[in-house]
Scaffold this motif. Structure first.
Motif, mmCIF file in Angstrom:
data_model
loop_
_atom_site.group_PDB
_atom_site.id
_atom_site.type_symbol
_atom_site.label_atom_id
_atom_site.label_comp_id
_atom_site.label_asym_id
_atom_site.label_seq_id
_atom_site.Cartn_x
_atom_site.Cartn_y
_atom_site.Cartn_z
ATOM 1 N N LEU A 88 97.803 0.354 60.836
ATOM 2 C CA LEU A 88 98.687 -0.329 59.896
ATOM 3 C C LEU A 88 97.922 -0.889 58.712
ATOM 4 O O LEU A 88 98.392 -0.824 57.562
ATOM 5 C CB LEU A 88 99.458 -1.444 60.604
ATOM 6 N N VAL A 89 96.739 -1.431 58.969
ATOM 7 C CA VAL A 89 95.933 -1.954 57.869
ATOM 8 C C VAL A 89 95.538 -0.817 56.925
ATOM 9 O O VAL A 89 95.494 -0.994 55.706
ATOM 10 C CB VAL A 89 94.691 -2.693 58.408
ATOM 11 N N LYS A 90 95.263 0.367 57.480
ATOM 12 C CA LYS A 90 94.945 1.522 56.640
ATOM 13 C C LYS A 90 96.126 1.886 55.741
ATOM 14 O O LYS A 90 95.943 2.233 54.570
ATOM 15 C CB LYS A 90 94.566 2.721 57.513
ATOM 16 N N VAL A 91 97.342 1.773 56.288
ATOM 17 C CA VAL A 91 98.541 2.041 55.483
ATOM 18 C C VAL A 91 98.636 1.041 54.337
ATOM 19 O O VAL A 91 98.860 1.404 53.179
ATOM 20 C CB VAL A 91 99.809 1.987 56.360
ATOM 21 N N VAL A 92 98.453 -0.248 54.645
ATOM 22 C CA VAL A 92 98.561 -1.282 53.614
ATOM 23 C C VAL A 92 97.464 -1.119 52.576
ATOM 24 O O VAL A 92 97.679 -1.365 51.378
ATOM 25 C CB VAL A 92 98.501 -2.688 54.256
ATOM 26 N N TYR A 93 96.294 -0.681 52.997
ATOM 27 C CA TYR A 93 95.157 -0.490 52.079
ATOM 28 C C TYR A 93 95.525 0.460 50.947
ATOM 29 O O TYR A 93 95.041 0.321 49.819
ATOM 30 C CB TYR A 93 93.970 0.061 52.861
ATOM 31 N N ASN A 94 96.415 1.426 51.250
ATOM 32 C CA ASN A 94 96.807 2.431 50.256
ATOM 33 C C ASN A 94 98.206 2.190 49.696
ATOM 34 O O ASN A 94 98.816 3.103 49.148
ATOM 35 C CB ASN A 94 96.739 3.825 50.888
ATOM 36 N N THR A 95 98.721 0.972 49.865
ATOM 37 C CA THR A 95 100.095 0.657 49.454
ATOM 38 C C THR A 95 100.105 -0.550 48.530
ATOM 39 O O THR A 95 99.265 -1.444 48.648
ATOM 40 C CB THR A 95 100.977 0.368 50.691
ATOM 41 N N ASP A 96 101.056 -0.598 47.628
ATOM 42 C CA ASP A 96 101.234 -1.756 46.747
ATOM 43 C C ASP A 96 101.580 -2.971 47.614
ATOM 44 O O ASP A 96 102.621 -3.002 48.261
ATOM 45 C CB ASP A 96 102.367 -1.455 45.764
ATOM 46 N N PRO A 97 100.729 -3.995 47.642
ATOM 47 C CA PRO A 97 100.978 -5.134 48.532
ATOM 48 C C PRO A 97 102.173 -5.987 48.133
ATOM 49 O O PRO A 97 102.606 -6.839 48.916
ATOM 50 C CB PRO A 97 99.678 -5.942 48.442
ATOM 51 N N THR A 98 102.710 -5.766 46.934
ATOM 52 C CA THR A 98 103.887 -6.546 46.525
ATOM 53 C C THR A 98 105.175 -5.962 47.089
ATOM 54 O O THR A 98 106.235 -6.576 46.949
ATOM 55 C CB THR A 98 103.987 -6.624 44.991
ATOM 56 N N THR A 99 105.105 -4.785 47.709
ATOM 57 C CA THR A 99 106.319 -4.202 48.288
ATOM 58 C C THR A 99 106.647 -4.886 49.604
ATOM 59 O O THR A 99 105.757 -5.370 50.320
ATOM 60 C CB THR A 99 106.147 -2.692 48.549
ATOM 61 N N ARG A 100 107.916 -4.911 49.940
ATOM 62 C CA ARG A 100 108.330 -5.467 51.225
ATOM 63 C C ARG A 100 107.784 -4.609 52.368
ATOM 64 O O ARG A 100 107.490 -5.131 53.450
ATOM 65 C CB ARG A 100 109.859 -5.558 51.304
ATOM 66 N N HIS A 101 107.652 -3.330 52.117
ATOM 67 C CA HIS A 101 107.120 -2.420 53.122
ATOM 68 C C HIS A 101 105.709 -2.847 53.536
ATOM 69 O O HIS A 101 105.414 -2.973 54.734
ATOM 70 C CB HIS A 101 107.097 -0.989 52.560
ATOM 71 N N ALA A 102 104.845 -3.077 52.582
ATOM 72 C CA ALA A 102 103.479 -3.506 52.884
ATOM 73 C C ALA A 102 103.477 -4.878 53.544
ATOM 74 O O ALA A 102 102.710 -5.132 54.480
ATOM 75 C CB ALA A 102 102.642 -3.527 51.609
ATOM 76 N N GLN A 103 104.334 -5.749 53.086
ATOM 77 C CA GLN A 103 104.368 -7.103 53.635
ATOM 78 C C GLN A 103 104.874 -7.104 55.078
ATOM 79 O O GLN A 103 104.389 -7.887 55.907
ATOM 80 C CB GLN A 103 105.227 -8.001 52.746
ATOM 81 N N TYR A 104 105.816 -6.214 55.385
ATOM 82 C CA TYR A 104 106.245 -6.163 56.776
ATOM 83 C C TYR A 104 105.144 -5.574 57.654
ATOM 84 O O TYR A 104 104.932 -6.025 58.790
ATOM 85 C CB TYR A 104 107.540 -5.366 56.986
#
Length: 295
Positions: A88-104
């Motif tokens: 999951l951290v790898k997913v967030v690493y490549n995702t815009d952290p301001t999205t709800r998706h990354a925050q969830y």
């Protein structure tokens, strides 16, 4: 299979997480006494149940075996949650952290940190070793956050989560099970429902975006990891706690039709989902059959 809007789903899950979450350090009375004569997992789910080897055990040995099998299940669950958090951290690493998706996804990591602590405290409280997977499986597991991506990554997560979820749902309402264990199961079931929803939608979204040449790898990986999970649930070292020969007991357990049926039963829902999503098939079928998740 319909895929919901990613941000709307994440928004709902974030709201649910804020309203309903548990802190095992506060919400579980770890000092509560264990109850003599109660099992730690339902008797019919013990890996040797229904075999002559099981029949040869005294009632005290059967309860003791259930305790050590619980310790194995909990510590293997903790091991896989550590892998899940890395993915999951790898997913967030490549995702815009301001999205709800990354925050969830980050919220789920926080949930899993609490669950891992809870499982560790449970194993400690019942006085068992943290068996975890065998040394070989532990080494192989290090590769998963590196080679796992897309639908197979979420499919692997779901196999681990939903097998454990079904076992815990049964045990949390069973009066023959220790109250402490039932409480741990109840907390995990309530919070894992959000994680399952998130992973199922991400898997379907990933399948819709998958390039055709990637599908065989995805099918192979989810089948192979699922086999690793089901074969790891009971660490053979647990049998030594009741004086059994580890190799012989492990052989009997793997050949035990009742244990195989328990695995199939616990994975019914997720196997139906993965099959409908298009992830069950060659080249992963040998692994699926060895996992006991299909007949």
């Amino acid at each position: 299979m319909r895929v919901a809007d990613r941000e709307k789903t994440a928004e709902r899950l974030l709201k649910s997480s804020a309203e309903k979450f548990y802190d095992p350090e506060v919400d579980i009375d770890w000092s509560a006494p264990l109850v003599d004569g109660l099992f730690y997992i339902p008797e019919q789910r013990i890996s040797l149940y229904g075999t002559p080897l099981y029949d040869s055990l005294s009632q005290e040995q059967r309860i003791e075996l259930s305790k050590h099998e619980l310790a194995s299940i909990a510590s293997v669950g903790l091991w896989f949650e550590l892998l899940l958090m890395q993915m999951l951290v790898k997913v967030v690493y490549n995702t815009d952290p301001t999205t709800r998706h990354a925050q969830y996804a980050l919220t789920e990591v926080a949930d899993e940190c609490r669950h891992s602590t809870m499982f560790a405290r449970l194993v400690e409280r019942i006085g068992c070793p943290a068996y975890g997977p065998t040394r070989h499986t532990h080494r192989m597991g290090k590769l998963l956050p590196i080679i796992g991506y897309g639908p197979a990554m979420y499919g692997s997560i779901l196999v681990a989560e939903e097998i454990l979820d079904r076992l815990q749902r049964e045990a949390m309402t069973d009066d023959t099970i220790q109250p402490l264990v039932r409480m741990v199961n109840r907390i995990h079931v309530l919070e894992e429902a959000r994680h399952v929803r998130f992973a199922r939608e991400e898997l379907l979204r990933g399948m819709s975006e998958l390039k055709g040449y990637e599908l065989p790898y995805q099918k192979w990986l989810v089948g192979y990891v699922s086999m690793m999970i089901t074969r790891a649930i009971i660490n053979p070292a647990a049998y030594a706690a009741v004086g059994l020969d580890v190799r012989e007991a492990h052989r009997v357990a793997l050949g035990n039709e009742r244990f195989q049926e328990t695995i199939r039963w616990s994975g019914e829902r997720i196997m139906t989902f993965l099959d409908e999503a298009g992830l069950v098939g060659r080249p992963g079928m040998r692994s699926w059959r060895r996992s006991f998740l299909i007949g």
